[in-house]
Scaffold this motif. Sequence first.
Motif, PDB file in Angstrom:
ATOM      1  N   TRP A  43      -0.728  64.465   8.304  1.00  0.00           N
ATOM      2  CA  TRP A  43      -0.611  63.104   7.770  1.00  0.00           C
ATOM      3  C   TRP A  43       0.824  62.816   7.351  1.00  0.00           C
ATOM      4  CZ3 TRP A  43      -3.578  59.290   8.765  1.00  0.00           C
ATOM      5  CH2 TRP A  43      -4.937  59.476   8.968  1.00  0.00           C
ATOM      6  N   GLN A  44       1.465  63.762   6.695  1.00  0.00           N
ATOM      7  CA  GLN A  44       2.843  63.557   6.249  1.00  0.00           C
ATOM      8  C   GLN A  44       3.755  63.348   7.441  1.00  0.00           C
ATOM      9  OE1 GLN A  44       3.466  63.241   2.970  1.00  0.00           O
ATOM     10  NE2 GLN A  44       5.456  62.527   3.593  1.00  0.00           N
ATOM     11  N   CYS A  45       3.562  64.126   8.481  1.00  0.00           N
ATOM     12  CA  CYS A  45       4.363  63.995   9.696  1.00  0.00           C
ATOM     13  C   CYS A  45       4.146  62.624  10.332  1.00  0.00           C
ATOM     14  CB  CYS A  45       3.994  65.101  10.669  1.00  0.00           C
ATOM     15  SG  CYS A  45       4.866  65.014  12.235  1.00  0.00           S
ATOM     16  N   LEU A  46       2.889  62.203  10.435  1.00  0.00           N
ATOM     17  CA  LEU A  46       2.587  60.904  11.038  1.00  0.00           C
ATOM     18  C   LEU A  46       3.156  59.744  10.225  1.00  0.00           C
ATOM     19  CD1 LEU A  46      -1.105  61.401  12.213  1.00  0.00           C
ATOM     20  CD2 LEU A  46       0.939  61.271  13.646  1.00  0.00           C
ATOM     21  N   LEU A  47       3.091  59.851   8.906  1.00  0.00           N
ATOM     22  CA  LEU A  47       3.579  58.769   8.050  1.00  0.00           C
ATOM     23  C   LEU A  47       5.098  58.659   8.067  1.00  0.00           C
ATOM     24  CD1 LEU A  47       1.165  59.151   5.017  1.00  0.00           C
ATOM     25  CD2 LEU A  47       1.162  57.354   6.741  1.00  0.00           C
TER      26      LEU A  47
END
Length: 74
Positions: A43-47
Amino acid sequence: MVTKKQKLKMKIDLTEMSDSEKIKVIRDLRQSLRQKIAEEKLWQCLLNMENVVINGETIQWKDVEFKGLTIYKP
Protein backbone atom coordinates in the motif's frame (compact mmCIF):
# COMPACT_ATOMS: atom_id res chain seq x y z
CA MET A 1 -17.80 -10.37 12.14
CA VAL A 2 -15.35 -9.57 14.92
CA THR A 3 -14.95 -5.89 15.79
CA LYS A 4 -11.68 -4.29 16.77
CA LYS A 5 -12.74 -4.06 20.43
CA GLN A 6 -13.61 -7.76 20.48
CA LYS A 7 -10.22 -8.60 18.97
CA LEU A 8 -8.51 -6.70 21.75
CA LYS A 9 -10.49 -8.68 24.33
CA MET A 10 -9.30 -12.01 22.94
CA LYS A 11 -6.45 -13.06 25.17
CA ILE A 12 -4.56 -16.32 25.02
CA ASP A 13 -3.06 -17.87 28.11
CA LEU A 14 -0.03 -19.78 26.90
CA THR A 15 0.56 -21.30 30.32
CA GLU A 16 -2.59 -23.40 29.97
CA MET A 17 -1.71 -24.75 26.51
CA SER A 18 0.25 -27.76 25.45
CA ASP A 19 3.53 -27.25 23.61
CA SER A 20 2.04 -28.18 20.25
CA GLU A 21 -0.82 -25.67 20.72
CA LYS A 22 1.67 -22.94 21.69
CA ILE A 23 3.72 -23.61 18.57
CA LYS A 24 0.61 -23.47 16.37
CA VAL A 25 -0.58 -20.19 17.92
CA ILE A 26 2.85 -18.58 17.60
CA ARG A 27 3.20 -19.79 14.00
CA ASP A 28 -0.23 -18.37 13.12
CA LEU A 29 0.61 -15.03 14.74
CA ARG A 30 3.92 -14.80 12.88
CA GLN A 31 2.22 -15.55 9.56
CA SER A 32 -0.46 -12.96 10.25
CA LEU A 33 2.13 -10.31 11.12
CA ARG A 34 4.21 -11.10 8.02
CA GLN A 35 1.12 -10.75 5.85
CA LYS A 36 0.16 -7.43 7.44
CA ILE A 37 3.70 -6.10 6.96
CA ALA A 38 3.73 -7.16 3.29
CA GLU A 39 0.33 -5.55 2.69
CA GLU A 40 1.42 -2.33 4.38
CA LYS A 41 4.58 -2.17 2.25
CA LEU A 42 2.51 -2.72 -0.91
CA TRP A 43 0.00 0.00 0.00
CA GLN A 44 2.79 2.43 0.86
CA CYS A 45 4.49 1.74 -2.45
CA LEU A 46 1.25 2.21 -4.39
CA LEU A 47 0.38 5.44 -2.58
CA ASN A 48 3.81 6.93 -3.32
CA MET A 49 3.46 6.44 -7.09
CA GLU A 50 2.06 9.12 -9.38
CA ASN A 51 0.45 6.70 -11.79
CA VAL A 52 -0.51 3.13 -10.96
CA VAL A 53 -1.11 0.92 -13.97
CA ILE A 54 -2.09 -2.74 -13.67
CA ASN A 55 -2.54 -4.87 -16.78
CA GLY A 56 -2.61 -1.76 -18.93
CA GLU A 57 -5.39 -0.03 -16.97
CA THR A 58 -4.71 3.12 -14.97
CA ILE A 59 -6.16 2.79 -11.49
CA GLN A 60 -4.62 5.94 -10.01
CA TRP A 61 -3.56 9.14 -11.69
CA LYS A 62 -1.68 11.95 -9.92
CA ASP A 63 -3.88 13.56 -7.24
CA VAL A 64 -6.94 11.30 -7.59
CA GLU A 65 -7.48 9.41 -4.34
CA PHE A 66 -6.70 5.69 -4.37
CA LYS A 67 -9.84 3.99 -3.07
CA GLY A 68 -8.95 0.33 -3.29
CA LEU A 69 -8.19 -2.59 -5.53
CA THR A 70 -10.48 -5.41 -6.52
CA ILE A 71 -9.25 -8.56 -8.22
CA TYR A 72 -11.68 -10.69 -10.16
CA LYS A 73 -10.80 -14.31 -10.88
CA PRO A 74 -12.75 -15.80 -13.79
